[in-house]
Design a protein around this motif. Sequence first.
Motif, PDB file in Angstrom:
ATOM      1  N   ARG A  20       0.839  -1.201   0.000  1.00 59.92           N
ATOM      2  CA  ARG A  20       0.000   0.000   0.000  1.00 59.92           C
ATOM      3  C   ARG A  20       0.874   1.250   0.000  1.00 59.92           C
ATOM      4  NH1 ARG A  20      -5.311  -1.453   1.211  1.00 59.92           N
ATOM      5  NH2 ARG A  20      -5.475  -3.540   2.063  1.00 59.92           N
ATOM      6  N   PRO A  21       0.315   2.354  -0.498  1.00 60.42           N
ATOM      7  CA  PRO A  21       1.083   3.606  -0.503  1.00 60.42           C
ATOM      8  C   PRO A  21       1.429   4.062   0.913  1.00 60.42           C
ATOM      9  CG  PRO A  21      -0.876   3.808  -1.872  1.00 60.42           C
ATOM     10  CD  PRO A  21      -0.990   2.510  -1.130  1.00 60.42           C
ATOM     11  N   LEU A  22       2.583   4.651   1.029  1.00 60.05           N
ATOM     12  CA  LEU A  22       3.070   5.262   2.260  1.00 60.05           C
ATOM     13  C   LEU A  22       3.025   4.301   3.444  1.00 60.05           C
ATOM     14  CD1 LEU A  22       4.320   8.028   2.523  1.00 60.05           C
ATOM     15  CD2 LEU A  22       2.201   8.838   3.533  1.00 60.05           C
ATOM     16  N   THR A  23       3.588   3.121   3.219  1.00 63.08           N
ATOM     17  CA  THR A  23       3.751   2.141   4.289  1.00 63.08           C
ATOM     18  C   THR A  23       5.235   1.795   4.396  1.00 63.08           C
ATOM     19  OG1 THR A  23       3.335   0.277   2.799  1.00 63.08           O
ATOM     20  CG2 THR A  23       1.450   1.127   4.045  1.00 63.08           C
ATOM     21  N   SER A  24       5.606   1.258   5.546  1.00 61.29           N
ATOM     22  CA  SER A  24       6.990   0.826   5.719  1.00 61.29           C
ATOM     23  C   SER A  24       7.044  -0.683   5.863  1.00 61.29           C
ATOM     24  CB  SER A  24       7.627   1.498   6.945  1.00 61.29           C
ATOM     25  OG  SER A  24       7.054   1.002   8.125  1.00 61.29           O
ATOM     26  N   THR A  25       8.056  -1.250   5.257  1.00 57.74           N
ATOM     27  CA  THR A  25       8.367  -2.664   5.405  1.00 57.74           C
ATOM     28  C   THR A  25       9.804  -2.705   5.896  1.00 57.74           C
ATOM     29  OG1 THR A  25       6.859  -3.274   3.628  1.00 57.74           O
ATOM     30  CG2 THR A  25       8.596  -4.863   4.183  1.00 57.74           C
ATOM     31  N   TRP A  44      17.783 -12.297   6.539  1.00 56.07           N
ATOM     32  CA  TRP A  44      16.890 -11.186   6.827  1.00 56.07           C
ATOM     33  C   TRP A  44      15.645 -11.648   7.559  1.00 56.07           C
ATOM     34  CZ3 TRP A  44      18.818  -6.519   6.106  1.00 56.07           C
ATOM     35  CH2 TRP A  44      19.798  -6.332   5.122  1.00 56.07           C
ATOM     36  N   ASN A  45      15.199 -10.824   8.494  1.00 57.91           N
ATOM     37  CA  ASN A  45      13.874 -10.969   9.098  1.00 57.91           C
ATOM     38  C   ASN A  45      13.015  -9.877   8.488  1.00 57.91           C
ATOM     39  OD1 ASN A  45      14.631 -13.067  10.913  1.00 57.91           O
ATOM     40  ND2 ASN A  45      15.642 -11.520  12.155  1.00 57.91           N
ATOM     41  N   LEU A  46      11.733 -10.156   8.349  1.00 57.61           N
ATOM     42  CA  LEU A  46      10.849  -9.260   7.623  1.00 57.61           C
ATOM     43  C   LEU A  46       9.725  -8.751   8.515  1.00 57.61           C
ATOM     44  CD1 LEU A  46      10.067  -8.133   4.794  1.00 57.61           C
ATOM     45  CD2 LEU A  46       8.764 -10.231   4.462  1.00 57.61           C
ATOM     46  N   GLY A  47       9.589  -7.443   8.604  1.00 57.85           N
ATOM     47  CA  GLY A  47       8.463  -6.799   9.277  1.00 57.85           C
ATOM     48  C   GLY A  47       7.586  -6.196   8.197  1.00 57.85           C
ATOM     49  N   LEU A  48       6.353  -6.680   8.087  1.00 57.41           N
ATOM     50  CA  LEU A  48       5.501  -6.293   6.959  1.00 57.41           C
ATOM     51  C   LEU A  48       4.919  -4.899   7.123  1.00 57.41           C
ATOM     52  CD1 LEU A  48       3.800  -9.726   6.392  1.00 57.41           C
ATOM     53  CD2 LEU A  48       5.729  -8.723   5.200  1.00 57.41           C
ATOM     54  N   GLY A  49       4.465  -4.351   6.003  1.00 51.15           N
ATOM     55  CA  GLY A  49       4.047  -2.968   5.854  1.00 51.15           C
ATOM     56  C   GLY A  49       3.137  -2.388   6.920  1.00 51.15           C
ATOM     57  N   CYS A  50       3.625  -1.382   7.593  1.00 51.03           N
ATOM     58  CA  CYS A  50       2.845  -0.616   8.577  1.00 51.03           C
ATOM     59  C   CYS A  50       2.633   0.775   8.005  1.00 51.03           C
ATOM     60  CB  CYS A  50       3.615  -0.484   9.888  1.00 51.03           C
ATOM     61  SG  CYS A  50       3.854  -2.024  10.752  1.00 51.03           S
ATOM     62  N   ALA A  51       1.465   1.335   8.248  1.00 47.51           N
ATOM     63  CA  ALA A  51       1.220   2.703   7.820  1.00 47.51           C
ATOM     64  C   ALA A  51       2.161   3.630   8.569  1.00 47.51           C
ATOM     65  CB  ALA A  51      -0.240   3.080   8.082  1.00 47.51           C
ATOM     66  N   LEU A  52       2.734   4.579   7.878  1.00 51.48           N
ATOM     67  CA  LEU A  52       3.596   5.541   8.545  1.00 51.48           C
ATOM     68  C   LEU A  52       2.759   6.367   9.501  1.00 51.48           C
ATOM     69  CD1 LEU A  52       5.996   6.810   5.754  1.00 51.48           C
ATOM     70  CD2 LEU A  52       6.364   5.025   7.427  1.00 51.48           C
TER      71      LEU A  52
END
Length: 190
Positions: free
Chosen positions: A165-170, A179-187
């Motif tokens: 999604r737009p303007l999210t962080s991964t 690597w460990n992965l933290g999925l997209g959070c809204a900024l």
Amino acid sequence: MTTRVMLISPAAGDARREVRFDDDGPLGAAGLRRARAAAATLPAAARTFVSPSLRCRMTADELGLTPAPEPAPAGCTMGRWRGRTLAEVADADPADVAAWLSDPGFTGHGGESLRQLCDRVEGWLTGLAADPGRVTAVVEPDVVRAAAVCALGARVEAFWRLDVRPLTSTELSGRSGRWNLGLGCALGAA
């Protein structure tokens, strides 16, 4: 020591709403406002990068970042499809669209294959891991997808199963290629 990479997808622009292969268009007014509102929520980073597209550069500016331009995390090169909508391409070249969606090695559009994109992004991440610390990068959604595929060691076909999604962080964190992965959070989200 660990490297932490925060990949931020750009705010929405017209090309995304139109399902258009990136034509390097600007952000929409709502996207600019959302990015500006999220500016104070980002952690400090030792290194900051931005994909070369206008919408990534505009998002970085609105977030208050002063990143170094970096060609490695650029979005997938789409060749003759660049600037066209998915509907236009599907009407003109339905077999090519089907091949693009099913064959990670497809380059019939004259651009980069998904496999090439994933390899390029993986090489960039490997380079980042050589220098521990926090990294922030505003990158195209397809780069976020490719990074997630690499972090998980997934098959390239998994690329199409990931929504960004737009303007999210991964976030990726790791060392020595793991690597460990933290999925997209809204900024700006708590």
